[in-house]
Scaffold this motif. Sequence first.
Motif, mmCIF file in Angstrom:
data_model
loop_
_atom_site.group_PDB
_atom_site.id
_atom_site.type_symbol
_atom_site.label_atom_id
_atom_site.label_comp_id
_atom_site.label_asym_id
_atom_site.label_seq_id
_atom_site.Cartn_x
_atom_site.Cartn_y
_atom_site.Cartn_z
ATOM 1 N N MET A 1 3.380 -7.244 -5.975
ATOM 2 C CA MET A 1 4.762 -6.876 -5.738
ATOM 3 C C MET A 1 5.086 -5.516 -6.363
ATOM 4 S SD MET A 1 5.923 -9.232 -3.844
ATOM 5 C CE MET A 1 7.677 -9.072 -3.851
ATOM 6 N N VAL A 2 4.486 -5.259 -7.537
ATOM 7 C CA VAL A 2 4.751 -3.979 -8.201
ATOM 8 C C VAL A 2 4.163 -2.834 -7.391
ATOM 9 C CG1 VAL A 2 4.300 -2.629 -10.267
ATOM 10 C CG2 VAL A 2 4.920 -5.027 -10.475
ATOM 11 N N LEU A 3 2.941 -3.002 -6.915
ATOM 12 C CA LEU A 3 2.314 -1.951 -6.101
ATOM 13 C C LEU A 3 3.094 -1.716 -4.815
ATOM 14 C CD1 LEU A 3 -1.487 -2.645 -6.497
ATOM 15 C CD2 LEU A 3 -0.189 -0.720 -7.370
ATOM 16 N N TRP A 4 3.544 -2.790 -4.195
ATOM 17 C CA TRP A 4 4.325 -2.648 -2.967
ATOM 18 C C TRP A 4 5.609 -1.878 -3.247
ATOM 19 C CZ3 TRP A 4 3.148 -2.947 1.870
ATOM 20 C CH2 TRP A 4 4.139 -3.062 2.832
ATOM 21 N N SER A 5 6.231 -2.175 -4.380
ATOM 22 C CA SER A 5 7.452 -1.470 -4.760
ATOM 23 C C SER A 5 7.179 0.013 -4.989
ATOM 24 C CB SER A 5 8.033 -2.102 -6.017
ATOM 25 O OG SER A 5 9.106 -1.354 -6.486
ATOM 26 N N LEU A 6 6.088 0.328 -5.663
ATOM 27 C CA LEU A 6 5.749 1.734 -5.920
ATOM 28 C C LEU A 6 5.434 2.488 -4.637
ATOM 29 C CD1 LEU A 6 3.514 1.390 -9.095
ATOM 30 C CD2 LEU A 6 5.805 2.353 -8.965
ATOM 31 N N ARG A 7 4.784 1.823 -3.719
ATOM 32 C CA ARG A 7 4.373 2.501 -2.485
ATOM 33 C C ARG A 7 5.501 2.664 -1.475
ATOM 34 N NH1 ARG A 7 -1.168 -0.894 -2.449
ATOM 35 N NH2 ARG A 7 -2.227 0.371 -4.011
ATOM 36 N N THR A 8 6.594 1.929 -1.661
ATOM 37 C CA THR A 8 7.703 2.036 -0.725
ATOM 38 C C THR A 8 8.934 2.689 -1.341
ATOM 39 O OG1 THR A 8 8.400 -0.215 -1.264
ATOM 40 C CG2 THR A 8 6.953 0.066 0.645
ATOM 41 N N THR A 9 8.803 3.233 -2.534
ATOM 42 C CA THR A 9 9.901 3.940 -3.188
ATOM 43 C C THR A 9 9.696 5.440 -3.019
ATOM 44 O OG1 THR A 9 10.086 2.172 -4.811
ATOM 45 C CG2 THR A 9 11.095 4.281 -5.373
ATOM 46 N N PRO A 10 10.703 6.170 -2.560
ATOM 47 C CA PRO A 10 10.539 7.621 -2.383
ATOM 48 C C PRO A 10 10.248 8.319 -3.712
ATOM 49 C CG PRO A 10 12.500 6.847 -1.257
ATOM 50 C CD PRO A 10 12.006 5.706 -2.081
ATOM 51 N N SER A 11 9.313 9.239 -3.672
ATOM 52 C CA SER A 11 8.947 10.017 -4.845
ATOM 53 C C SER A 11 10.010 11.065 -5.127
ATOM 54 C CB SER A 11 7.600 10.696 -4.607
ATOM 55 O OG SER A 11 7.329 11.648 -5.592
ATOM 56 N N GLN A 12 10.287 11.296 -6.393
ATOM 57 C CA GLN A 12 11.266 12.324 -6.751
ATOM 58 C C GLN A 12 10.714 13.709 -6.427
ATOM 59 O OE1 GLN A 12 12.364 12.279 -10.873
ATOM 60 N NE2 GLN A 12 13.821 13.932 -10.656
ATOM 61 N N ALA A 13 9.422 13.877 -6.541
ATOM 62 C CA ALA A 13 8.816 15.188 -6.311
ATOM 63 C C ALA A 13 8.750 15.557 -4.835
ATOM 64 C CB ALA A 13 7.418 15.225 -6.913
ATOM 65 N N THR A 14 8.467 14.589 -3.959
ATOM 66 C CA THR A 14 8.272 14.908 -2.548
ATOM 67 C C THR A 14 9.385 14.401 -1.646
ATOM 68 O OG1 THR A 14 7.019 12.887 -2.147
ATOM 69 C CG2 THR A 14 5.772 14.857 -2.798
ATOM 70 N N SER A 15 10.195 13.479 -2.125
ATOM 71 C CA SER A 15 11.270 12.808 -1.393
ATOM 72 C C SER A 15 10.753 11.951 -0.231
ATOM 73 C CB SER A 15 12.333 13.796 -0.903
ATOM 74 O OG SER A 15 11.840 14.605 0.135
ATOM 75 N N TYR A 16 9.487 11.615 -0.231
ATOM 76 C CA TYR A 16 8.885 10.709 0.741
ATOM 77 C C TYR A 16 8.208 9.568 -0.007
ATOM 78 C CZ TYR A 16 9.393 14.343 4.307
ATOM 79 O OH TYR A 16 9.894 15.269 5.164
ATOM 80 N N THR A 17 8.028 8.441 0.682
ATOM 81 C CA THR A 17 7.306 7.333 0.070
ATOM 82 C C THR A 17 5.806 7.577 0.210
ATOM 83 O OG1 THR A 17 7.230 6.033 2.111
ATOM 84 C CG2 THR A 17 9.138 5.717 0.683
ATOM 85 N N PRO A 18 5.001 7.081 -0.738
ATOM 86 C CA PRO A 18 3.554 7.203 -0.595
ATOM 87 C C PRO A 18 3.037 6.530 0.676
ATOM 88 C CG PRO A 18 4.091 6.646 -2.845
ATOM 89 C CD PRO A 18 5.370 6.545 -2.058
ATOM 90 N N PHE A 19 3.659 5.424 1.088
ATOM 91 C CA PHE A 19 3.260 4.736 2.308
ATOM 92 C C PHE A 19 3.423 5.652 3.519
ATOM 93 C CE2 PHE A 19 3.497 1.825 5.838
ATOM 94 C CZ PHE A 19 2.611 0.814 5.507
#
Length: 112
Positions: free
Chosen positions: A1-19
């Motif tokens: 669940m933590v990894l899923w949350s990290l991969r679907t949260t927009p990055s502050q640096a790029t403003s896109y999600t890693p997914f």
Amino acid sequence: MVLWSLRTTPSQATSYTPFFMVYGFEAILLTDLDYGAPRIRAYDEQGAKASHEDAMDQLDEARDIALLCLAKYQQELRRYHNQWVGDRTFNVRDLVLRLMQSNKDCHKLSPP
């Protein structure tokens, strides 16, 4: 669940999600499926292939934008760091404080 949350949260640096940066589209969350989000209800099987091809064309542009945003973010961090941290130069025979620690009761994962 933590990894899923990290991969679907927009990055502050790029403003896109890693997914999105890997697959070219946003992830569909399980809660979207359970509660029938508007994006799920509006899904059309025939138009999905055409929209996927359009998204692949836009993916390179999105990656370039993310690269520029990341460079800008790193410059801002560097500027902030340099503002508060000054250069230090040492000369021969300058006195410096050296902390001597014993390794007694320490294991390999102990902080230095």
